[in-house]
Design an enzyme around this catalytic site. Structure first.
Site, mmCIF file in Angstrom:
data_model
loop_
_atom_site.group_PDB
_atom_site.id
_atom_site.type_symbol
_atom_site.label_atom_id
_atom_site.label_comp_id
_atom_site.label_asym_id
_atom_site.label_seq_id
_atom_site.Cartn_x
_atom_site.Cartn_y
_atom_site.Cartn_z
ATOM 1 C CB SER A 61 -0.921 0.004 1.215
ATOM 2 O OG SER A 61 -1.605 -1.222 1.292
HETATM 3 N N1 SAM Z 1 -0.275 -4.644 4.057
HETATM 4 C C1 SAM Z 1 0.368 -5.058 2.851
HETATM 5 C C2 SAM Z 1 1.737 -4.448 2.721
HETATM 6 O O1 SAM Z 1 2.116 -3.658 3.558
HETATM 7 O O2 SAM Z 1 2.412 -4.807 1.761
HETATM 8 C C3 SAM Z 1 -0.401 -4.755 1.607
HETATM 9 C C4 SAM Z 1 -1.512 -5.652 1.465
HETATM 10 S S1 SAM Z 1 -2.221 -5.815 -0.093
HETATM 11 C C5 SAM Z 1 -2.889 -4.241 -0.378
HETATM 12 C C6 SAM Z 1 -3.600 -6.830 0.348
HETATM 13 C C7 SAM Z 1 -3.237 -8.243 0.704
HETATM 14 O O3 SAM Z 1 -4.407 -8.875 1.209
HETATM 15 C C8 SAM Z 1 -2.816 -9.069 -0.502
HETATM 16 O O4 SAM Z 1 -1.548 -9.575 -0.288
HETATM 17 C C9 SAM Z 1 -3.885 -10.161 -0.588
HETATM 18 O O5 SAM Z 1 -3.360 -11.389 -1.040
HETATM 19 C C10 SAM Z 1 -4.358 -10.235 0.843
HETATM 20 N N2 SAM Z 1 -5.673 -10.844 1.052
HETATM 21 C C11 SAM Z 1 -6.795 -10.687 0.324
HETATM 22 N N3 SAM Z 1 -7.803 -11.378 0.876
HETATM 23 C C12 SAM Z 1 -7.308 -11.981 1.994
HETATM 24 C C13 SAM Z 1 -7.862 -12.817 2.979
HETATM 25 N N4 SAM Z 1 -9.144 -13.179 2.984
HETATM 26 N N5 SAM Z 1 -7.052 -13.221 3.952
HETATM 27 C C14 SAM Z 1 -5.750 -12.868 4.007
HETATM 28 N N6 SAM Z 1 -5.178 -12.091 3.083
HETATM 29 C C15 SAM Z 1 -5.943 -11.631 2.095
#
Ligand code: SAM
Length: 660
Positions: A61
Site C-alpha cells: 500500500s
Molecule cells: N499490508 C500489505 C503491505 O504492507 O504490503 C499490503 C496488502 S495488499 C494491499 C492486500 C493483501 O491482502 C494481498 O496480499 C492479498 O493477497 C491479501 N488478502 C486478500 N484477501 C485476503 C484474505 N481473505 N485473507 C488474508 N489475506 C488476504
C-alpha cells in the site's frame, strides 16, 4: 544511496505534511526499510507516493494510507494487533515497531513465506505470520486491541468485530463496485460498536468466506489470471486494430462502432501531442460526415469557442482573438487550425444545400471577462435597463477578472464580500427570461445564458479553489457536464455531440485514483451516468516522443522530450505489445476486458510537464477497461506545432489564429 535520508523525506513529504501527527507511526516509518519489502529491482520506487505491485496481482500500500490506518488504530506499546492481508509485510513490520505483538494473515502462500523471511532477516521477532483466510480472523490469538485489514471487503466481516477486545479498534476498507470507504469500528461494549468514516480509498479485494467470493465481478476483476489464461499483452496483440496513419480510410472506419452513441468523448494523455489532435479531427470528420454528429465541444472557454463558432458560421466577431490566454498552444496550433478550416468549409457547403451547420462550443469556465461582456452585450440589445443592473452586479467580480485565482484569497480575508449572491441572481434572472420572452430561444440568448452560468460557476470555482482539495475540480467537471446537457437540450433530440478533452476529464473517474483517493468525479463519468448507454469514452495514449508543455502555469510553451512510460504502467504494457498504432475496443472481448481491469499506472500530462518528478506528477492508478470504452494507441508521438506568436507591434490580425 542514503536510505535514511530518503526515508526521512518520505515521512516529511508524504506523511507528516498530509496531517499524520502520531509520533509512534512516523518513527516506525523512519525505522523500517521500505525498500526491503519490494521486489529486487524496484527499490527505487519504494519511496514514491503510490501502491506498488508485489506480484500475484497484489500491492504494497501507499505510504500515506498505511500511516493513516495505523494512526487511526491508536496503538499503545502493550497492544496485540492483527493484520489481515500481510502482502509484502511492510505494514506488519511497522505495527511490530509500535505494538507488543503482531499476528498477520495472508491468503497467498508465496507472499506469507516471503514476509516471514523478511521479518527474520530484519530481526523483527514479535510477528507471527499464517497462511489463510483472514476474513475469519485469528480466533486462537484473539482478542485484539486493534485489527487492520489491508484489503477491501464488501461488508465488515462479523468474526473481525467479534475478535476485538473491549475498546478495540478495527480499521477496514469497505464498499462495493470500487466505491470503498475506510472505516474505523470501535467496540464500546460486548454488543455495541461505534463506526466512523475516514474517507475514500482504493484497495485490492479481500477474498474469502466472509468477503468477496469467486463469483463476484470484483474478484474476477482483480484476479484476471484465473479467468483469462492468456497474458494481457497477448490479448492486446490479438485485439489491436492496427492502422498506419490517421489519414488511412480504414482508421476512421474503426469508429463506425460508436455511430449510435449520442455523446462521443475523445481524450488525450497530453495537451501537446500532434497525433492526438490529428486523430480527433479525423474521427470527428468521419462521425459528422456519416453519422449526423453536429456539435463539437472542447476543453476551452465558452467565449473563445463562441468566437470560433461565429467564424466557421460566417458571422463577424468583435473582441480579442480567441484563445489569447495560457495555454494558447492548446487551440492555437497548426493541427487544430486545419480542423477549424475544415469546419468552415463544411459549413459553407451545408449553407449552400440549406443543411444545418456544425456548431463549436467550449466547456470550460476560465474566461470571466469575456463572459461578462457577452451577458452585458446581450442585455444591452434586449433590455438596456436590466443591462445596467447586471453591470453593477458583475462589478464585484471586476477587480479579479485579470487574476481570478486571487479572488478566493480575498474572500477569505473578509475584507471583500463574496459576489456569490449577485452573480447567482443575475444568472437566475437571465434564465427565467427564456420562459417569458419568446425571442429568447435563439443563439444569442444561449450565448448570454451560458455566459451567466459560467460566471456563477466560476465565482464558486475560484472561491473554493483557494482551499485546494476536490471541490474545485468537481465543480469544474460538473459545470462541463451541465453544459453538455444544456447544449443537447438546446439543439433538440437529433443533436449528437463529440467532445475533445483530456483523459483526466473523459475517462470515468470512478475507476481511477481520482475517486478513490480524492473523491473526484469527472465529465466522462457524469456523461455515462446521465446518458446511460448513449455515451462512448475513448482514451488516447502514448509511450514516448516529444510534447509541448510548460514548466509552470503561465510558463513558456516548450518542446520537451517525454520519458518512456514507466514499468507497470498501461502504457508500458501497450508498448511491450510491439505494435506502433492501434485501436483497442475494450468492450469487444470479455477476456481482454477482464485482463485490463487490473489496476495499473497510467500517465497524465497536462499543460505542465515535469519529467524530473514523472511518477509523482503524472501517474495514477487506473483500471483501463472500466475507465474507457476504447483506447487509441500511438507508441511514439510528436509535439504539436504552436502557431507563431504575432508581431507584438501590430497585434493579432482579426482573422488570427485560423485565417478565418
Ligand atoms: N499490508 C500489505 C503491505 O504492507 O504490503 C499490503 C496488502 S495488499 C494491499 C492486500 C493483501 O491482502 C494481498 O496480499 C492479498 O493477497 C491479501 N488478502 C486478500 N484477501 C485476503 C484474505 N481473505 N485473507 C488474508 N489475506 C488476504
Amino acid at each position: 544511496m542514503d536510505m535514511t535520508r530518503i526515508r526521512d523525506r518520505m515521512v516529511e513529504h508524504l506523511v507528516t505534511r498530509r496531517g499524520i501527527r502520531d509520533r509512534g507511526v512516523t518513527n516506525a516509518m523512519r525505522m523500517v526499510p521500505r525498500e526491503k519489502f519490494v521486489d529486487p529491482g524496484f527499490e527505487e520506487f519504494a519511496y514514491e507516493d503510490a501502491p506498488l505491485s508485489i506480484g500475484d496481482g497484489q500491492t504494497i500500500s501507499q505510504p500515506f494510507i498505511v500511516a493513516l490506518m495505523i494512526e487511526k488504530a491508536d496503538l499503545k506499546a502493550g497492544d496485540k494487533v492483527l493484520e489481515v492481508g500481510t502482502g509484502s509485510g511492510y505494514a506488519s513490520a511497522l505495527l511490530s515497531r509500535i505494538a507488543r505483538h503482531v499476528y498477520s494473515i495472508e491468503r497467498h502462500e508465496r507472499l506469507a513465506l516471503q514476509a516471514r523471511e523478511r521479518f527474520e532477516k530484519l530481526g523483527y521477532d514479535n510477528i507471527d505470520v499464517r497462511v489463510g483466510d483472514g476474513s475469519k480472523g485469528w480466533a486462537k490469538a484473539a482478542p485484539f486491541d486493534a485489527i487492520i485489514v489491508s484489503a477491501g471487503a464488501p461488508e465488515v466481516p462479523p468474526a473481525l468485530k467479534e475478535q476485538l477486545d473491549l475498546g478495540g479498534r478495527l480499521i477496514i476498507p469497505v464498499g462495493r463496485d470500487h466505491a470503498q470507504r475506510l472505516k474505523r469500528i470501535r467496540r464500546t461494549a460486548a454488543t455495541t460498536f461505534e463506526e466512523e468514516d475516514l474517507g475514500g480509498v482504493l484497495f485490492v479485494p479481500l477474498i474469502g468466506e466472509d468477503a468477496w467470493t469467486a463469483e463476484h465481478p470484483m474478484y474476477t476483476a482483480t484476479t484476471p489470471s484465473l479467468h483469462a489464461e492468456k497474458a494481457p499483452c497477448e490479448l492486446i496483440r490479438e485485439a489491436a486494430e492496427e492502422f498506419s496513419s490517421v489519414d488511412d480510410r480504414r482508421f476512421a472506419a474503426f469508429f463506425d462502432r460508436f455511430a449510435e452513441s449520442r455523446i462521443v468523448l475523445l481524450g488525450e494523455s497530453t495537451h501537446g501531442t500532434a497525433e492526438f489532435y490529428e486523430a480527433r479531427a479525423a474521427v470527428s470528420r468521419h462521425l459528422i460526415e456519416h453519422y449526423g454528429f453536429n456539435l463539437i465541444a472542447v476543453e476551452a472557454d465558452w467565449p473563445d469557442a463562441a468566437t470560433l463558432d461565429h467564424r466557421i458560421n460566417g458571422r463577424t466577431t468583435k473582441g480579442s482573438p480567441p484563445f489569447s490566454r495560457f495555454p494558447k498552444w492548446m487551440w492555437r496550433n497548426l493541427e487544430f487550425s486545419g480542423f477549424a478550416r475544415w469546419m468552415k468549409e463544411e459549413n459553407d457547403r451545408r449553407k449552400a444545400s440549406r443543411a444545418d451547420p456544425i456548431r463549436f462550443y467550449g466547456l470550460d469556465l476560465y474566461n470571466m471577462s469575456e463572459s461578462i461582456r457577452s451577458v452585458l452585450d446581450y442585455l444591452e440589445r434586449a433590455d438596456p435597463e436590466t443591462a445596467g443592473i447586471a453591470r453593477e452586479r458583475y462589478g464585484c467580480l471586476s477587480p479579479w477578472q485579470s487574476n481570478p485565482a486571487t479572488y478566493g484569497r480575498a474572500v477569505l480575508t473578509d475584507a471583500y464580500r463574496s459576489c456569490e449572491e449577485a452573480v447567482l441572481k443575475q444568472c437566475t434572472e437571465l434564465l427565467t427570461r427564456s420562459l417569458e420572452d419568446t425571442a429568447s430561444n435563439g443563439d444569442d440568448f444561449l450565448n448570454a445564458a451560458q455566459s451567466a452560468r459560467l460566471l456563477a460557476a466560476a465565482e464558486r470555482y475560484y472561491r473554493v479553489m483557494y482551499y485546494g482539495g476536490s471541490q474545485a475540480w468537481n465543480l469544474r467537471d460538473t459545470y462541463m457536464a451541465d453544459t453538455v446537457e444544456h447544449l443537447l437540450d438546446f439543439h433538440g433530440p437529433a443533436a449528437k455531440i463529440i467532445i475533445w478533452a483530456h483523459n483526466s476529464h473523459i475517462g470515468d473517474a470512478r475507476y481511477t485514483e481520482m475517486a478513490a483517493a480524492r473523491d473526484e468525479r469527472n465529465l466522462g463519468q457524469l456523461c455515462r451516468q446521465r446518458f446511460d448507454g448513449m455515451t462512448s469514452l475513448i482514451g488516447l495514449g502514448t509511450h514516448s516522443g516529444e510534447v509541448i508543455a510548460a514548466d509552470d502555469w503561465d510558463g513558456q510553451a516548450e518542446k520537451k522530450p517525454m520519458n518512456p512510460s514507466l514499468p507497470q504502467s498501461y502504457e508500458r504494457l501497450c508498448h511491450d505489445c510491439g505494435k506502433p498504432r492501434f485501436l483497442l475496443d475494450l468492450k469487444a472481448d470479455e477476456q481482454l476486458h477482464a485482463s485490463l481491469v487490473e489496476q495499473r499506472l497510467q500517465r497524465f500530462i497536462g499543460v505542465i510537464y515535469r519529467p524530473e518528478t514523472e511518477r509523482l506528477s503524472h501517474y495514477m492508478l487506473t483500471s483501463l477497461s472500466r475507465q474507457y470504452d476504447a483506447f487509441l494507441w500511438f507508441d511514439e508521438t510528436h509535439a504539436l506545432t504552436p502557431l507563431a506568436p504575432q508581431d507584438p507591434g501590430t497585434g493579432d490580425p482579426e482573422t488570427f489564429p485560423y485565417g478565418l
